[in-house]
Scaffold this motif. Structure first.
Motif, PDB file in Angstrom:
ATOM      1  N   UNK A 501      32.070  37.559  28.833  1.00 46.19           N
ATOM      2  CA  UNK A 501      33.346  37.794  28.158  1.00 46.19           C
ATOM      3  C   UNK A 501      34.495  37.633  29.152  1.00 46.19           C
ATOM      4  N   UNK A 502      35.540  36.956  28.727  1.00 42.73           N
ATOM      5  CA  UNK A 502      36.765  36.841  29.516  1.00 42.73           C
ATOM      6  C   UNK A 502      37.910  37.336  28.636  1.00 42.73           C
ATOM      7  N   UNK A 608      43.333  39.513  33.992  1.00 46.02           N
ATOM      8  CA  UNK A 608      42.148  38.820  33.501  1.00 46.02           C
ATOM      9  C   UNK A 608      40.947  39.707  33.803  1.00 46.02           C
ATOM     10  N   UNK A 609      40.224  40.113  32.778  1.00 46.67           N
ATOM     11  CA  UNK A 609      39.079  41.003  32.951  1.00 46.67           C
ATOM     12  C   UNK A 609      37.818  40.247  32.542  1.00 46.67           C
ATOM     13  N   UNK A 610      36.929  40.047  33.508  1.00 41.04           N
ATOM     14  CA  UNK A 610      35.673  39.328  33.281  1.00 41.04           C
ATOM     15  C   UNK A 610      34.568  40.364  33.071  1.00 41.04           C
ATOM     16  N   UNK A 611      33.816  40.210  32.004  1.00 43.34           N
ATOM     17  CA  UNK A 611      32.799  41.200  31.644  1.00 43.34           C
ATOM     18  C   UNK A 611      31.437  40.514  31.522  1.00 43.34           C
ATOM     19  N   UNK A 619      34.759  41.468  37.129  1.00 44.83           N
ATOM     20  CA  UNK A 619      35.908  41.116  37.964  1.00 44.83           C
ATOM     21  C   UNK A 619      37.190  41.461  37.224  1.00 44.83           C
ATOM     22  N   UNK A 620      38.204  41.819  37.981  1.00 42.71           N
ATOM     23  CA  UNK A 620      39.577  41.892  37.498  1.00 42.71           C
ATOM     24  C   UNK A 620      40.396  40.974  38.390  1.00 42.71           C
ATOM     25  N   UNK A 621      41.116  40.033  37.777  1.00 41.00           N
ATOM     26  CA  UNK A 621      41.861  39.023  38.522  1.00 41.00           C
ATOM     27  C   UNK A 621      43.254  38.852  37.934  1.00 41.00           C
ATOM     28  N   UNK A 622      44.204  38.340  38.729  1.00 40.84           N
ATOM     29  CA  UNK A 622      45.487  37.934  38.161  1.00 40.84           C
ATOM     30  C   UNK A 622      45.279  36.760  37.200  1.00 40.84           C
ATOM     31  N   UNK A 623      46.173  36.624  36.255  1.00 33.14           N
ATOM     32  CA  UNK A 623      46.058  35.520  35.303  1.00 33.14           C
ATOM     33  C   UNK A 623      46.138  34.160  35.990  1.00 33.14           C
TER      34      UNK A 623
END
Length: 639
Positions: A501-502, A608-611, A619-623
């Motif tokens: 999931x993104x 941006x939250x990668x699940x 991961x949590x990343x900047x857009x």
């Protein structure tokens, strides 16, 4: 749920069309399979249910019993487990049938008359904000029934083979199916015959006496506590006022009870403290009778009465905590030189007392953790090194479970401290309540925090979405679906289908702004050669076959229109190229719980939250961290 993508069909939409070649005769055993799952207990049932979503993976499930479990011993279902069941479409059924543990009460000896017990405290069982789902109680057999039904309705039409007991597992050095499992098959006439099956992978979910574990030379290590508890599910007549509350009861005699109401309104489970056992006396437990357990319970509950009318099940067990030194067949000195072929899960690799209510829950999470990884490797989407993360992640969780269980079982078995005796070595009832309260996050199933690995990133950008800590489960929150204004939990839309999931939480720029961080992200995902969506989605597959990308805007749903949505968020799918309108959400402003505020999402920059497929934040990343996103998936996926 979504259906009719491939055309209208009448009937139960949960009964999905069978994939070609999935039919089998129940009396025929395959010679070769991709995955052999040994045991249909909690770990095996979840693992098999997960693998049933992949008809291209040939899975065989074997169970030594002659049929499905009819009466299980486990009963506590943590909030995290209910969340997982939601991914299988089973949460509503589960919570409707179950007993809800809303509050826990504590009882101790009376101050004036220590021969009787009095209520000393009451706490909310699950703290506010931990989960949208309750802590519930339902028989283990029913939990497994739900999962077996899910398997039978899946495209794989997966069903267990009963009457097959694995006696030995051998890993050969080469071959496409290098693992040979030898089994005893019990025939309908009661006779037995030896059969063998070759597999690419074998998973032993066959309990504390696991033959699979013994075959790969792994031992359970730990200690028995030389302390006995009786457990029974009873229908009883009593004047104890809290018989329909979960209750921790300490009596002055040193005998304690953990009382757990059961589903259905009448049945109740009693864990009854039977005291210390003589070390070395292997037959001590066998000398306890059902009558003795009932008598002890009656003494603990004084001055209240307990008249047992019927006993559904009872047993006596010895408290102990044990864990396997590894959860697969790779020796420490071999790690990194070859990939695992045999795994163990559930009671096969960790055992403990039942009073923390974690055994079934942690075992099911073992299966959920491993299932998507096996499918990803077998379908060629991920490298074999992904399988090393199973032992790495789940052994650490099991160690935390052992430590917590030791603390809680010791508290439950402790004699209450006598306030009139300063030298008394007992435990103050207030301390028992404190231990319970402080352990609430663990017992709810939310203490798991996976460390950085190939599938879990660093927390460098966690400040962008503080409510989604990297390594912890993705905590759902209420949102509104843009296309139809339906309120739902954002995390509840994820299915147990093996997809990543993104979640893109939009920045403060207007949705129409063509140069916003959000807009640039979706141009990258749709157009760049480095985009993981373009690199790893198979040709001819639906655009969201590998990555389920969803977006949450900051505006209310009446202030937006689907015309502003990037094309990637309206993917055209199936044989008719139908648009999927269920990818875009807005905050639920009416409820007063804006997901951006509730989960601490940076409104200016977005996030941006990668699940992961098992619902943990990877991961949590900047857009605009396009290359970091690409690099992360380059290590996880195979093109």
């Amino acid at each position: 749920m979504q259906f009719y993508l491939d055309g209208y069909r009448p009937g139960d939409p949960e009964f999905r069309p069978a994939a070609p070649g999935t039919e089998r005769r129940s009396d025929q055993l395959p010679e070769e399979v991709d995955v052999l799952v040994v045991g249909t207990g909690p770990a095996g049932a979840v693992l098999a249910a997960q693998l049933s979503e992949f008809p291209g993976v040939k899975t065989m499930v074997v169970e030594r019993r002659g049929g499905p479990l009819e009466l299980g011993q486990a009963d506590g279902v943590a909030c995290r487990t209910v969340e997982m069941f939601n991914a299988f479409g089973l949460a509503e059924k589960l919570v409707r049938e179950a007993y809800w543990v809303n509050e826990t009460v504590f009882w101790r000896p009376g101050e004036q008359d220590r021969s009787g017990i009095v209520r000393s405290g009451r706490v909310q069982d699950v703290a506010d904000g931990l989960s949208e789902y309750p802590h519930v109680i339902v028989n283990q057999a029913r939990m497994q029934d739900y999962l077996l039904e899910h398997m039978a309705k899946s495209p794989s039409r997966l069903e267990p083979h009963y009457g097959l007991e694995v006696t030995d597992v051998v890993v050969h050095p080469d071959g496409e199916y290098p693992v040979q499992a030898t089994m005893l098959h019990t025939n309908n006439d009661g006779g037995t015959r030896e059969v063998t099956v070759r597999a690419k992978y074998v998973v032993g979910c066959d309990g504390a006496r696991s033959a699979v574990r013994k075959s790969i030379g792994v031992e359970l290590k730990g200690d028995a506590r030389n302390h006995a508890w009786g457990v029974m599910d009873v229908l009883a007549v009593t004047d104890f006022p809290d018989v329909r509350f979960k209750a921790a009861i300490q009596s002055a005699s040193g005998g304690n009870i953990l009382l757990i109401p059961r589903e259905g309104g009448y049945l109740v489970r009693l864990y009854v403290d039977l005291g210390d056992l003589e070390p070395g006396d292997r037959d001590a437990r066998k000398r306890f009778t059902q009558e003795k357990v009932i008598e002890t319970a009656q003494n603990v509950l004084h001055p209240y009465s307990l008249e047992v009318k019927d006993t559904a099940w009872w047993s006596v067990y010895e408290v102990g905590q044990r864990i396997a030194d590894r959860f697969d067949d790779v020796l420490p000195e071999e790690r990194g030189t070859r990939s695992p072929r045999v795994f163990i899960a559930g009671d096969a690799c960790h055992t403990h007392s039942a009073k923390a209510g974690q055994g079934m829950n942690v075992s099911m999470q073992d299966g959920f953790n491993l299932g998507w990884k096996l499918a990803a490797v077998l379908e060629g989407r991920s490298p074999e090194s992904l399988l090393d993360t199973y032992t790495e992640e789940r052994q650490a969780v099991a160690r935390e479970l052992i430590d917590f269980d030791l603390l809680w079982s010791s508290a439950m078995g402790a004699k209450p401290k006598d306030p009139d005796n300063p030298d008394d070595q007992g435990m103050d009832p207030a301390e028992v309540q404190r231990i319970f309260t402080e352990g609430g996050r663990f017992t709810a199933g939310f203490a798991t925090d996976y460390q950085p690995s190939m599938i879990t990133g660093e927390d460098s950008y966690e400040y962008l979405a503080k409510g989604f800590p990297v390594g912890e489960r993705f905590h759902s929150a209420l949102v509104i679906r843009l296309a139809d204004a339906k309120p739902l939990g954002l995390g509840h839309v994820a299915q147990a289908d093996g997809r990543w999931r993104i979640y893109a939480f939009a920045d403060s720029a207007a949705p129409q702004a063509k140069n916003s961080r959000f807009a640039r992200l979706f141009r990258f995902l749709a157009e760049s050669e480095d985009s993981p969506v373009r690199r790893f989605t198979p040709k001819g597959a639906d655009p969201d076959a590998i990555f389920d990308i969803r977006a949450v805007f900051q505006q209310g749903h009446r202030d937006l229109d689907v015309s502003v949505v990037p094309e990637l968020l309206l993917p055209k799918k199936g044989p008719f190229g139908l648009a999927d309108y269920e990818k875009v959400f807005t905050p639920d402003l009416k409820s007063g719980e804006d997901i951006f505020d509730l989960r601490g999402i940076d409104r200016q920059q977005g996030a941006l939250v990668v699940v992961r497929p098992d619902q943990y934040v990877a991961h949590v990343l900047p857009l605009d961290a396009h290359q970091e996103l690409a690099s992360f998936f380059a290590a996880v996926m195979r093109g």
